[in-house]
Write an enzyme that holds these catalytic residues in place. Structure first.
Site, PDB file in Angstrom:
ATOM      1  N   LYS A   1     -11.544  -5.070  -3.043  1.00 39.57           N
ATOM      2  CA  LYS A   1     -12.469  -3.944  -3.223  1.00 39.57           C
ATOM      3  C   LYS A   1     -11.728  -2.716  -3.715  1.00 39.57           C
ATOM      4  O   LYS A   1     -12.330  -1.785  -4.208  1.00 39.57           O
ATOM      5  CB  LYS A   1     -13.255  -3.637  -1.947  1.00 39.57           C
ATOM      6  CG  LYS A   1     -12.495  -3.724  -0.664  1.00 39.57           C
ATOM      7  CD  LYS A   1     -13.470  -3.821   0.522  1.00 39.57           C
ATOM      8  CE  LYS A   1     -12.769  -4.431   1.720  1.00 39.57           C
ATOM      9  NZ  LYS A   1     -13.640  -4.940   2.727  1.00 39.57           N
TER      10      LYS A   1
ATOM     11  N   LYS B   1      -5.113 -10.627  -6.065  1.00 40.49           N
ATOM     12  CA  LYS B   1      -6.282 -11.101  -5.314  1.00 40.49           C
ATOM     13  C   LYS B   1      -7.517 -10.254  -5.642  1.00 40.49           C
ATOM     14  O   LYS B   1      -7.377  -9.083  -5.998  1.00 40.49           O
ATOM     15  CB  LYS B   1      -5.996 -11.124  -3.814  1.00 40.49           C
ATOM     16  CG  LYS B   1      -5.902  -9.785  -3.178  1.00 40.49           C
ATOM     17  CD  LYS B   1      -5.833  -9.892  -1.658  1.00 40.49           C
ATOM     18  CE  LYS B   1      -5.803  -8.474  -1.107  1.00 40.49           C
ATOM     19  NZ  LYS B   1      -5.804  -8.325   0.292  1.00 40.49           N
TER      20      LYS B   1
ATOM     21  N   LYS C   1       0.817  -1.219   0.000  1.00 38.23           N
ATOM     22  CA  LYS C   1       0.000   0.000   0.000  1.00 38.23           C
ATOM     23  C   LYS C   1       0.846   1.262   0.000  1.00 38.23           C
ATOM     24  O   LYS C   1       0.423   2.290  -0.520  1.00 38.23           O
ATOM     25  CB  LYS C   1      -0.970  -0.004   1.182  1.00 38.23           C
ATOM     26  CG  LYS C   1      -2.043  -1.062   1.034  1.00 38.23           C
ATOM     27  CD  LYS C   1      -3.291  -0.767   1.810  1.00 38.23           C
ATOM     28  CE  LYS C   1      -4.396  -1.727   1.410  1.00 38.23           C
ATOM     29  NZ  LYS C   1      -5.385  -1.964   2.428  1.00 38.23           N
TER      30      LYS C   1
HETATM   31  P1  TYM Z   1     -10.521  -7.020   4.645  1.00 38.84           P
HETATM   32  O1  TYM Z   1     -11.589  -6.062   4.966  1.00 38.84           O
HETATM   33  O2  TYM Z   1      -9.587  -6.679   3.521  1.00 38.84           O
HETATM   34  O3  TYM Z   1     -11.124  -8.446   4.311  1.00 38.84           O
HETATM   35  C1  TYM Z   1     -12.028  -9.112   5.183  1.00 38.84           C
HETATM   36  C2  TYM Z   1     -11.779 -10.614   5.148  1.00 38.84           C
HETATM   37  O4  TYM Z   1     -11.878 -11.108   3.810  1.00 38.84           O
HETATM   38  C3  TYM Z   1     -10.709 -11.841   3.461  1.00 38.84           C
HETATM   39  N1  TYM Z   1     -10.426 -11.616   2.030  1.00 38.84           N
HETATM   40  C4  TYM Z   1     -10.191 -12.600   1.136  1.00 38.84           C
HETATM   41  N2  TYM Z   1     -10.172 -13.939   1.269  1.00 38.84           N
HETATM   42  C5  TYM Z   1      -9.910 -14.671   0.156  1.00 38.84           C
HETATM   43  N3  TYM Z   1      -9.703 -14.116  -1.066  1.00 38.84           N
HETATM   44  C6  TYM Z   1      -9.719 -12.768  -1.244  1.00 38.84           C
HETATM   45  N4  TYM Z   1      -9.534 -12.248  -2.443  1.00 38.84           N
HETATM   46  C7  TYM Z   1      -9.972 -11.949  -0.108  1.00 38.84           C
HETATM   47  N5  TYM Z   1     -10.064 -10.600   0.075  1.00 38.84           N
HETATM   48  C8  TYM Z   1     -10.339 -10.425   1.384  1.00 38.84           C
HETATM   49  C9  TYM Z   1      -9.611 -11.236   4.334  1.00 38.84           C
HETATM   50  O5  TYM Z   1      -8.529 -12.131   4.510  1.00 38.84           O
HETATM   51  C10 TYM Z   1     -10.355 -10.974   5.629  1.00 38.84           C
HETATM   52  O6  TYM Z   1     -10.406 -12.125   6.429  1.00 38.84           O
HETATM   53  N6  TYM Z   1      -7.202  -6.023   8.248  1.00 38.84           N
HETATM   54  C11 TYM Z   1      -8.430  -6.752   7.922  1.00 38.84           C
HETATM   55  C12 TYM Z   1      -9.586  -6.426   8.842  1.00 38.84           C
HETATM   56  C13 TYM Z   1      -9.283  -6.618  10.286  1.00 38.84           C
HETATM   57  C14 TYM Z   1      -9.186  -7.864  10.979  1.00 38.84           C
HETATM   58  C15 TYM Z   1      -8.907  -7.509  12.328  1.00 38.84           C
HETATM   59  C16 TYM Z   1      -9.311  -9.203  10.600  1.00 38.84           C
HETATM   60  C17 TYM Z   1      -9.085  -5.617  11.185  1.00 38.84           C
HETATM   61  N7  TYM Z   1      -8.847  -6.154  12.424  1.00 38.84           N
HETATM   62  C18 TYM Z   1      -8.740  -8.493  13.288  1.00 38.84           C
HETATM   63  C19 TYM Z   1      -9.141 -10.178  11.577  1.00 38.84           C
HETATM   64  C20 TYM Z   1      -8.853  -9.832  12.913  1.00 38.84           C
HETATM   65  C21 TYM Z   1      -8.845  -6.405   6.512  1.00 38.84           C
HETATM   66  O7  TYM Z   1      -8.544  -5.335   6.010  1.00 38.84           O
HETATM   67  O8  TYM Z   1      -9.660  -7.353   5.947  1.00 38.84           O
END
Ligand code: TYM
Length: 351
Positions: A216, A213, A127
């Site tokens: 969004k 991947k 990023k």
């Molecule tokens: P975020 O919002 O990007 O994504 C949410 C969840 O979706 C999964 N994910 C995917 N899994 C498979 N293939 C993909 N293309 C894909 N894109 C997204 C992510 O692995 C995630 O599980 N930092 C985190 C949010 C967060 C969090 C936490 C997660 C904040 N605090 C504490 C777990 C525990 C995030 O930005 O996920």
């Protein structure tokens, strides 16, 4: 068991989030609920197993954002999670901003996290790119807030997609160092959480590029299937998905150098719950002209009912506000003892 996970309320929920994480959240919620009921029937406490799911709105401000959009997206994401099957009566559903202990604990952990650890995070490198100096401090410290999110609740399991595994390893390192530096072996302040990554859908890739991947933040909407897409849009996106000219192989090994084909087969396998081998046993030798419409139909069937619930729920602002307020009250109560223990361990005097 204590299960905790979060999602950023930026943009729409997409198929990667759903297959990689949210479906697993729902599965764990249902399993824990069954476990709790069995425990209660056996005369034990029903409060032991608990799932907490939250909208990571504090994380969302680590990058440029529009305040009005963040507010709307937070409520929409709450509606999306409920539509996917997160039941606010059985799981604690909230947004971070209503639980100040997340930000407080992050500050306490900032004394333990090391610059070098954060500098090695892939997400930070991706990023920030070539413009590290111009990034917000929040983007660099992002994984410490994520560590606080899970450590606050003595979390044992964190269901996530593959891309979040590194952040959870960091959370373990922070917890371990904090326990070593400020607590005794007999009374550690934090539990070390285990990431739970679904083997079959850990990394759903972009429909336009099998090496990236599904995300969004991808500029092309054709690269992802959104929860809110209607049947025609889903069919169109799958038909236009990038592929190669070869027919599908009969065995998984034949997908090794074919990232786009592998991705579509993986999506089919994850959505139906059949393994990749079973999908290839059915479609091996067939071209994408036959496979893509079948995949499109599977996705319409999987996402259609969720999208319908989502459209209905997102209009009901009052219900969504009430769900998040109730969840936040419960989360504040659950996080209190660990936050107090962290303050005490650090020698901070509070009233
Ligand atoms: P975020 O919002 O990007 O994504 C949410 C969840 O979706 C999964 N994910 C995917 N899994 C498979 N293939 C993909 N293309 C894909 N894109 C997204 C992510 O692995 C995630 O599980 N930092 C985190 C949010 C967060 C969090 C936490 C997660 C904040 N605090 C504490 C777990 C525990 C995030 O930005 O996920």
């Amino acid at each position: 068991m204590r299960v905790v996970s979060g999602i950023q309320p930026t943009g729409n929920l997409h198929l990667g989030n759903y297959l990689g994480a949210i479906r697993n959240w729902v599965r764990m919620q249902d399993e824990m609920d069954a476990g709790n009921r069995a425990q209660a029937a056996a005369g034990g406490s029903a409060e032991k197993n608990q799932c907490l799911f939250f909208l990571a709105d504090l994380h969302a401000i680590s990058q440029p954002h529009d305040p009005a959009e963040l507010k709307a997206a937070t409520l929409e994401m709450a509606a999306a999670l409920v539509a996917c099957g997160i039941d606010p009566a059985r799981s604690v559903l909230f947004n971070q901003a209503q639980v100040p202990a997340h930000a407080e604990l992050q500050w306490l952990l900032n004394g333990t996290a090391r610059m070098g650890w954060l500098g090695r995070m892939t997400q930070w490198k991706d990023k920030s790119g070539k413009n590290r100096e111009g990034q917000s401090v929040a983007l660099f410290g992002y994984p410490v807030l994520q560590a606080a999110d899970v450590l606050l609740y003595q979390t044992t399991h964190v269901p996530v997609g593959e891309d979040q595994k590194q952040h959870l390893e960091l959370a373990r390192d922070i917890a371990q160092k904090f326990n070593n530096d400020f607590a005794s072996d007999e009374a550690p302040v934090f539990t070390l959480p285990d990431p739970i990554v679904p083997p079959e859908a850990a990394r759903i890739m972009s429909l336009r590029d099998g090496a990236r991947k599904m995300s969004k933040s991808d500029e092309s909407d054709m690269s992802r299937i959104n929860l809110a897409d209607d049947a025609d849009t889903i069919m169109k996106k799958i038909k236009k998905a990038k592929t190669d000219p070869e027919p599908l192989p009969s065995e998984a090994a034949g997908l090794a150098d074919r990232p786009e084909a592998l991705n579509l087969v993986t999506i089919y396998a994850a959505a139906t719950g059949h393994g990749v081998d079973a999908v290839l046993a059915e479609f091996g030798g067939e071209g994408f002209g036959k496979f893509k419409p079948a995949l499109g139909e599977v996705l319409v069937e999987t996402l259609g009912p969720i999208a319908a619930r989502f459209r209905e729920l997102k209009q009901d602002r009052e219900t969504l506000d009430a769900i998040l307020a109730r969840g936040a009250a419960k989360a504040r109560e659950m996080g209190g003892p660990t936050l107090d223990a962290a303050y005490r361990a650090l020698g901070l005097v509070r009233g």
